[in-house]
Design a protein around this motif. Structure first.
Motif, PDB file in Angstrom:
ATOM      1  N   THR A   6       0.857  -1.184   0.000  1.00  7.64           N
ATOM      2  CA  THR A   6       0.000   0.000   0.000  1.00  7.64           C
ATOM      3  C   THR A   6       0.894   1.236   0.000  1.00  7.64           C
ATOM      4  OG1 THR A   6      -1.693  -1.205   1.229  1.00  7.64           O
ATOM      5  CG2 THR A   6      -1.830   1.215   1.260  1.00  7.64           C
ATOM      6  N   PHE A   7       0.648   2.117  -0.959  1.00  7.84           N
ATOM      7  CA  PHE A   7       1.501   3.290  -1.152  1.00  7.84           C
ATOM      8  C   PHE A   7       0.673   4.544  -0.859  1.00  7.84           C
ATOM      9  CE2 PHE A   7       3.192   6.570  -4.100  1.00  7.84           C
ATOM     10  CZ  PHE A   7       4.517   6.593  -3.689  1.00  7.84           C
ATOM     11  N   PRO A   9       0.932   8.444  -0.604  1.00  7.37           N
ATOM     12  CA  PRO A   9       1.808   9.602  -0.816  1.00  7.37           C
ATOM     13  C   PRO A   9       1.706  10.650   0.283  1.00  7.37           C
ATOM     14  CG  PRO A   9       0.516   9.088  -2.788  1.00  7.37           C
ATOM     15  CD  PRO A   9      -0.048   8.265  -1.678  1.00  7.37           C
ATOM     16  N   PRO A  15       3.924  13.747  -1.200  1.00  9.17           N
ATOM     17  CA  PRO A  15       3.926  13.125  -2.528  1.00  9.17           C
ATOM     18  C   PRO A  15       5.291  13.179  -3.222  1.00  9.17           C
ATOM     19  CG  PRO A  15       1.928  14.411  -2.221  1.00  9.17           C
ATOM     20  CD  PRO A  15       2.790  14.693  -1.030  1.00  9.17           C
ATOM     21  N   GLU A  19       7.299   9.767  -4.052  1.00 13.75           N
ATOM     22  CA  GLU A  19       7.627   9.421  -5.435  1.00 13.75           C
ATOM     23  C   GLU A  19       9.134   9.152  -5.573  1.00 13.75           C
ATOM     24  OE1 GLU A  19       5.481   8.489  -7.552  1.00 13.75           O
ATOM     25  OE2 GLU A  19       7.068   8.122  -9.017  1.00 13.75           O
ATOM     26  N   ARG A  22       9.754   5.791  -4.083  1.00 16.93           N
ATOM     27  CA  ARG A  22       9.259   4.698  -4.917  1.00 16.93           C
ATOM     28  C   ARG A  22      10.235   4.422  -6.067  1.00 16.93           C
ATOM     29  NH1 ARG A  22       3.199   4.217  -7.171  1.00 16.93           N
ATOM     30  NH2 ARG A  22       3.404   6.359  -7.912  1.00 16.93           N
ATOM     31  N   TRP A  34       2.127  -1.615  -6.506  1.00 15.27           N
ATOM     32  CA  TRP A  34       1.722  -0.575  -5.554  1.00 15.27           C
ATOM     33  C   TRP A  34       0.209  -0.391  -5.559  1.00 15.27           C
ATOM     34  CZ3 TRP A  34       5.939   0.555  -2.905  1.00 15.27           C
ATOM     35  CH2 TRP A  34       7.193   0.547  -3.526  1.00 15.27           C
ATOM     36  N   ASP A  35      -0.382  -0.402  -4.418  1.00 11.68           N
ATOM     37  CA  ASP A  35      -1.799  -0.043  -4.312  1.00 11.68           C
ATOM     38  C   ASP A  35      -1.851   1.365  -3.706  1.00 11.68           C
ATOM     39  OD1 ASP A  35      -4.508   0.031  -4.216  1.00 11.68           O
ATOM     40  OD2 ASP A  35      -4.719  -1.247  -2.446  1.00 11.68           O
ATOM     41  N   GLU A  36      -1.969   2.370  -4.591  1.00  6.27           N
ATOM     42  CA  GLU A  36      -1.891   3.755  -4.119  1.00  6.27           C
ATOM     43  C   GLU A  36      -3.202   4.174  -3.460  1.00  6.27           C
ATOM     44  OE1 GLU A  36       0.065   6.416  -6.763  1.00  6.27           O
ATOM     45  OE2 GLU A  36      -0.890   8.180  -5.873  1.00  6.27           O
ATOM     46  N   GLN A  37      -3.092   4.740  -2.264  1.00  5.65           N
ATOM     47  CA  GLN A  37      -4.279   5.109  -1.493  1.00  5.65           C
ATOM     48  C   GLN A  37      -4.068   6.469  -0.837  1.00  5.65           C
ATOM     49  OE1 GLN A  37      -7.095   3.518  -1.460  1.00  5.65           O
ATOM     50  NE2 GLN A  37      -6.510   1.555  -2.345  1.00  5.65           N
ATOM     51  N   THR A  55      -8.393   3.064   2.474  1.00  8.93           N
ATOM     52  CA  THR A  55      -6.955   3.068   2.731  1.00  8.93           C
ATOM     53  C   THR A  55      -6.628   2.037   3.821  1.00  8.93           C
ATOM     54  OG1 THR A  55      -6.884   5.387   2.123  1.00  8.93           O
ATOM     55  CG2 THR A  55      -5.008   4.560   3.384  1.00  8.93           C
ATOM     56  N   LYS A  67       4.415   5.160   3.676  1.00  5.95           N
ATOM     57  CA  LYS A  67       3.562   6.348   3.779  1.00  5.95           C
ATOM     58  C   LYS A  67       4.383   7.626   3.832  1.00  5.95           C
ATOM     59  CE  LYS A  67       0.516   8.440   7.208  1.00  5.95           C
ATOM     60  NZ  LYS A  67       1.510   9.439   7.617  1.00  5.95           N
TER      61      LYS A  67
END
Ligand code: NAD
Length: 359
Positions: A6-7, A9, A15, A19, A22, A34-37, A55, A67
């Motif tokens: 779980t990503f 930002p 953010p 980034e 990542r 990545w599961d962006e939340q 999330t 996070k």
């Protein structure tokens, strides 16, 4: 199979930092899905909730999250996202390494410690009785009956430390030491004064230590530990502490290695683990591609080790250390003066780390 992570930002400078992190994590060659939340102020403005259910559900499913920092919306009535995360997922162990990298300005260049802080008990358990309240009066009356009078104009906070909470945090400290090649665990306490809370912590820590004879164990009274940390930091390795002392000593550790921009963190529980920097969202630098992503990148290194990717973690940490040691392509806070025109941005620092890693 890629690792599903779980990503988050975050907001403010989050953010940009996330980034950059990542990109460096991907450059290690380890594969991620990545599961962006969302979390933080931006999603609060859009949806009225800074920590949406989706999330939390994602972290419960993937069991691993990274996070960026999040701003706590002032006056929103919402609890801090970090407190919510710890509570909802029972992330009981906060792990904060403090290592002084070459060329960073610090008076404590030998520092290489890992703080393991209990996250759920102690004076942070939230059991408080406001001065003048009815419950405060009842509690004082009860305690008065036990021969422990408390002044009428006192506010009261309770400090619970349990066998369960102590055993699992001390086990976490030994686990960390074992899986990361560390040789010694020190338990810090004030057992000479608080016999039934810190005394229990010390007694249980000693018992857990007996189950790990290959790791050296010692204990220190918390005030003495603080004194020794700044006079002989090289004598310390993994340090396990109850919540309040852990909070304070973590910041001491961050200061000893040159500041918040360099201090990573992990919150680990039985069901999930969340990796994030110690610092906040530094909102005044939002969108400026300016702040230092090292703390979040080093949190990524902790995540790699948590996933068992030790070689990739060593490579990534080595590349970050080499970039800092060269001192050229680093952010403003790592330059001799803060207005140094040769400082690079968040994203260029990430490029430099990737370049180092590819050498
Ligand atoms: P902060 O850590 O965001 O910033 C304080 C100062 O430290 C910044 O102005 C900057 O000068 C410096 N700094 C911080 N991170 C840096 C970096 N990566 N590189 C270079 N310099 C850096 O603390 P704050 O201003 O007190 O908090 C801002 C918001 O962040 C608040 O809403 C707070 O609640 C939140 N917060 C979030 C977390 C988290 O998400 N884990 C942690 C702490 C604070």
């Amino acid at each position: 199979m890629p690792y599903e992570v779980t990503f988050i930002p975050g907001d403010g400078t989050g953010p940009e930092l996330a980034e950059a992190t990542r990109r460096v994590l991907e450059a290690t060659g380890v594969e991620f899905s990545w599961d962006e939340q969302p979390a933080g102020e931006d999603v609060y403005r859009e949806e009225g909730n800074p920590f949406p259910e989706r999330t939390l559900e994602s972290i419960k499913r993937t069991k691993v999250g990274i996070k960026g920092p999040t701003t706590t919306p002032v006056g929103s009535g919402f609890r801090s996202i970090n407190v919510q995360l710890r509570t909802e997922l029972d992330l009981y162990a906060c792990i904060r390494p403090s290592k002084a990298y070459e060329r960073v300005r610090t008076r404590f260049p030998e520092t290489d410690i890992v703080i393991v802080r209990e996250n759920t008990e102690d004076l942070y358990a939230g059991i408080e009785f406001e001065k003048g309240s009815e419950d405060n009066a009842k509690l004082r009356e009860f305690l008065g009956g036990l021969g422990a009078p408390i002044r009428e104009d006192a506010g009261i906070s309770i400090k619970p430390i349990s066998v369960f909470g102590t055993e699992r945090i001390v086990e976490a400290a030994f686990d960390y030491a074992e899986s990361n090649g560390r040789g010694r665990v020190t338990a810090a306490h004030k057992a000479n004064i608080m016999k039934f809370s810190d005394g229990l912590f010390l007694e249980k820590a000693r018992q857990v230590a007996e189950r790990h004879p290959e790791i050296e164990f010692e204990d220190r009274i918390i005030d003495n530990l603080c004194n020794q940390l700044v006079s002989r930091p090289e004598e310390y390795d993994v340090i396990v502490l109850p919540n309040l002392y852990g909070d304070i000593v973590s910041d001491l550790g961050a200061g000893m290695i040159g500041g918040l921009g360099l201090a990573p963190g992990a919150n680990i529980g039985t069901e999930a683990a969340m990796f994030e920097a110690t610092h906040g969202s530094a909102p005044k630098y939002k969108g400026l591609n300016k702040v230092n992503p090292t703390a979040l990148m080093l949190s990524g290194v902790l995540m790699l080790r948590h996933l068992g990717e030790f070689a990739a973690a060593d490579r990534m940490e080595g590349a970050i250390a080499a970039t800092i040691a060269k001192g050229e392509k680093v952010t403003y806070d790592l330059k001799p003066t803060r207005d140094d025109p040769t400082a690079v941005g968040t994203s260029e620092f990430a490029d430099a780390v990737i370049e180092e890693m590819n050498k």
